[in-house]
Design a protein around this motif. Structure first.
Motif: not given
Ligand SMILES: Nc1ncnc2c1ncn2[C@@H]1O[C@H](COP(=O)(O)OP(=O)(O)O)[C@@H](O)[C@H]1O
Ligand SMILES: [Mg+2]
Lengths: 470, 228
Positions: A359, A366, A464-465, A468
């Motif tokens: 994360r 990000a 990325l998603v 996160l």
């Protein structure tokens, strides 16, 4: 904030894990260095012993002798050869030898033997035959007398185990009887007095021989007895002669001890009908560096008349070198296993770190950190672990090896006996700090390099998603 | 001035057997200095929409244009740079870099943008004061409460004066008092700095503070109200 600084701080986020990982690298490096140093050190020690006390670093031989060591492949030793060799400033002397085979017999007993014609005086520059002479013998009579002496019972009880044994050094006798060094000055004189054995040596021109202890036992011969040698002489002649046994020698390996016969080189030449001929001339040299030896191979070799040639220690001791190389390989495997364990430790750390920080990596990318920068930071963390481990390992191993170099490990018991019987000091010296230090660093660097691949790949392939959400 | 144009954007997830229209044909514009909330029940597509606006995810169809730049036209490293220069992010939790102090976290993006130390220090102290954490400048995130961490995250998001700030449920992990403090700070900074804030929430009290409320249901905009 610079990458290296962030990486350094990251390293101490999970102090325990970092310390464990660094410590594992430290121990691997430390032990690998020590093992390597000891191994290389004992090879060196053994090598020097074999070469410096037997073959020498360089010899002159007939060019066919190595592949076909018969009496016919000898060479005539002339004053010119001697002069040419001694002209080289690095040569202090030359030791002549005449080496062949014969059949030895005594009464109805016969045995194939190795006949070594040596210069009784010069030979001591290389192999010290004189020191191999039996000095002590535990005969029945000796043991009987010793049992009446004031030796402690523990020693007396051991005497019978070695009945009939003979020794060329007091050290081995002491080891056999289990006498500790602390007691040796009190007890050994008593034993030496009773067990001492008088032996003669050989001298040029006299038809006298020294024979191995086991050979003497087999042929049931003793000092003063006569040994008959029969063999093939130079160019098809017959070699035969009768010799008086003037001494018994104790050789380190039973193989040699079972078949060795030493006699003066001139007497030997006469026996084989090859006056003035030698099978080899071993050079005593001052500087034994490879560079110097190679240079001498060239310069002296050029001046040697055909069919003579120079042969160096590596070629003469190919078998020994082979053995050491295979021993070296098994040492290498040990170290490889050590590093494999460490590698798994490092991979485990990297794996956990990557999963735990999924994360965080996502957040960083990000908000705008380039993946290359993130990969650099994570790589730096691993590099720090590797560096800390290597440097601390070296920092501790370095003085340990220096100390070991000046205070080599003393061997005891059976090992010591083996060394003693070869006429070697029973120690395991450490190899001075050398290239092998570099190698350990290279290996750790390699492991770290491989370990870095995983997080770097994860970073570049990051969704990325998903990161996160973690 | 229009800074964000969302043109008929959809996001379809095919991961499971059933296909999910997480965002379904959304068209929206955002102006400079807006203070907008995206609301809707859980699973209505708030996070997905914010991720698309922030260039963290690609739409299945439609276009997102930020200050004249079509995000789909950017290469992945250009997109990272684009985010770094134009968009501030506040996530639900664990926003901060744990090994950096509050001050270093706020400075982080200015550092990536190579600001001078003087400029950085000025801006950082200004923001730390604005979020009421000047005296915590040298604390690491682990030493701060959740509400304090979120305030630092807001300061970081604003530090390099981005075009807008996206905050996905910034108050979800906070108690109500911390939540309203955070919102007050966000509103104040939105007012002072003229930077657009778009945040998602399903907290009614937070929604009350928004100037514009966009409601999503099943990935579709069902209402878009501006309040003065
Ligand atoms: N990575 C994904 N893969 C598959 N489905 C997803 C993924 N992310 C979100 N969804 C689905 O998309 C819909 C919208 O989710 P989300 O944007 O997270 O809603 P919200 O933030 O409003 O709770 C949900 O039905 C969710 O299950
Ligand atoms: Mg959500």
């Amino acid at each position: 904030m610079k990458n290296y600084k962030i990486a350094w701080r990251n390293l101490w986020r999970n102090k325990r894990r970092t310390i464990i990982t660094v410590a594992s690298v430290f121990f691997a490096v430390f032990f690998a260095l020590l093992m390597r140093s000891l191994q290389l050190g004992s090879y060196d020690h053994m090598f020097r012993n074999v070469i410096e006390s037997y073959t020498g670093y360089l010899q002159v031989q007939n060019e066919d002798f190595k592949d076909n060591p018969t009496v016919d492949n000898v060479f005539a030793f002339s004053p010119e050869i001697s002069e040419t060799i001694l002209k080289d400033k690095n040569v202090s002397d030359a030791v002549p030898r005449f080496e062949s085979f014969a059949l030895a017999s005594s009464g109805s007993l016969t045995k194939g033997v190795l006949v070594m014609g040596i210069d009784p005086e010069k030979e001591s520059l290389l192999s010290n035959v004189k020191e191999r002479l039996v000095k002590y013998k535990l005969t029945e009579k000796t043991i009987e007398n010793l049992k009446k002496s004031e030796l402690p019972e523990t020693v007396k009880s051991k005497l019978d185990l070695f009945k009939g044994e003979s020794y060329s050094s007091g050290g081995i006798l002491q080891l056999d009887l289990g006498i500790r060094n602390a007691d040796s000055s009190a007890l050994m004189p008593i034993i030496r007095k009773e067990a001492s054995f008088s032996n003669g040596y050989i001298s040029s021109g006299n038809k006298e021989v020294l024979i191995g202890y086991r050979l003497a036992k087999y042929l049931e011969l003793n000092i003063g007895d006569t040994l008959v040698l029969i063999g093939q002489g130079y160019h098809g002649t017959t070699a035969a002669g009768k010799f008086r046994i003037s001494g018994i020698v104790r050789m380190p390996t039973s193989d040699i001890d079972n078949k060795i016969v030493y006699l003066p080189v001139d007497v030997c030449q006469e026996l084989y009908g090859a006056p003035g001929m030698l099978t080899s001339l071993a050079l005593c040299i001052k500087d034994n560096s490879d560079k110097k030896i190679n240079r001498m191979m060239q310069s002296i070799g050029k001046e040697m008349p055909s069919p003579l040639r120079m042969i160096e220690w590596r070629e003469m001791n190919a078998l020994l070198i082979n053995q050491m190389e295979s021993d070296n390989k098994s040492g290498g495997i040990m170290i490889a296993i050590l590093y494999l364990v460490i590698a798994f430790g490092i991979f485990g750390t990297v794996l956990m770190m990557t999963i735990e920080r999924k994360r965080e990596f996502g957040v960083l990318v990000a908000i705008g950190m380039q993946k290359s920068k993130l990969a650099a930071i994570v790589s730096l963390e691993m590099i720090y672990i590797g560096l800390l481990g290597i440097l601390s390992g070296i920092a501790v191993a370095f003085p340990a090896i220096i100390i070991g170099q000046y205070n080599p490990i003393r061997l005891a018991g059976e090992y010591a006996k083996v060394y003693e019987s070869y006429g070697m000091e029973p120690v395991m010296p450490f190899m001075p700090v050398d290239y092998y230090f570099l190698w350990q660093s290279v290996i750790v660097a390699l492991i770290v390099g491989i370990a870095i691949i995983y997080p770097v790949r994860k970073i570049y392939k990051m969704q990325l998603v998903n990161s996160l959400k973690a | 001035m229009k800074i964000i144009e969302i043109k008929n954007v959809s996001k379809i997830y095919n991961e499971s057997e059933v296909q999910v229209n997480a965002v379904n044909g959304v068209t929206l514009d955002f102006q400079e200095a807006e203070f907008a909330a995206i609301v809707g029940p859980s699973g209505s597509g708030k996070t997905t929409l914010l991720n698309l606006i922030g260039g963290l995810d690609n739409p299945t169809s439609g276009e997102i244009i930020i200050d004249g730049t079509n995000l789909a036209k950017l290469k992945s490293s250009e997109l990272i740079d684009f985010r770094m220069r134009n968009i501030g992010f506040v996530f639900q939790a664990y926003n901060l870099i744990p090994v950096l102090t509050a001050k270093e976290n706020v400075e982080f993006i200015m550092n990536l943008q190579s600001w001078s130390k003087k400029e950085r220090d000025e801006r950082t102290f200004e923001l730390l004061k604005a979020v009421g954490l000047f005296e915590r400048a040298n604390s690491r995130p682990a030493k701060m409460s959740g509400g304090q961490q979120q305030r630092i995250a807001v300061a970081r998001a604003l530090a390099s004066r981005p075009k807008f700030v996206l905050a996905d449920e910034p108050t979800a992990n906070l108690d109500s008092k911390s939540a309203s403090t955070l919102l007050e700070i966000m509103e104040k900074l939105n007012h002072e700095e003229k930077i657009t804030f778009i945040f998602s929430t399903h907290d009614a009290r937070v929604v009350k503070m928004a100037h514009r409320v966009i409601t999503l249901e099943d990935g579709k905009v069902v209402s878009d109200d501006v309040r003065e």
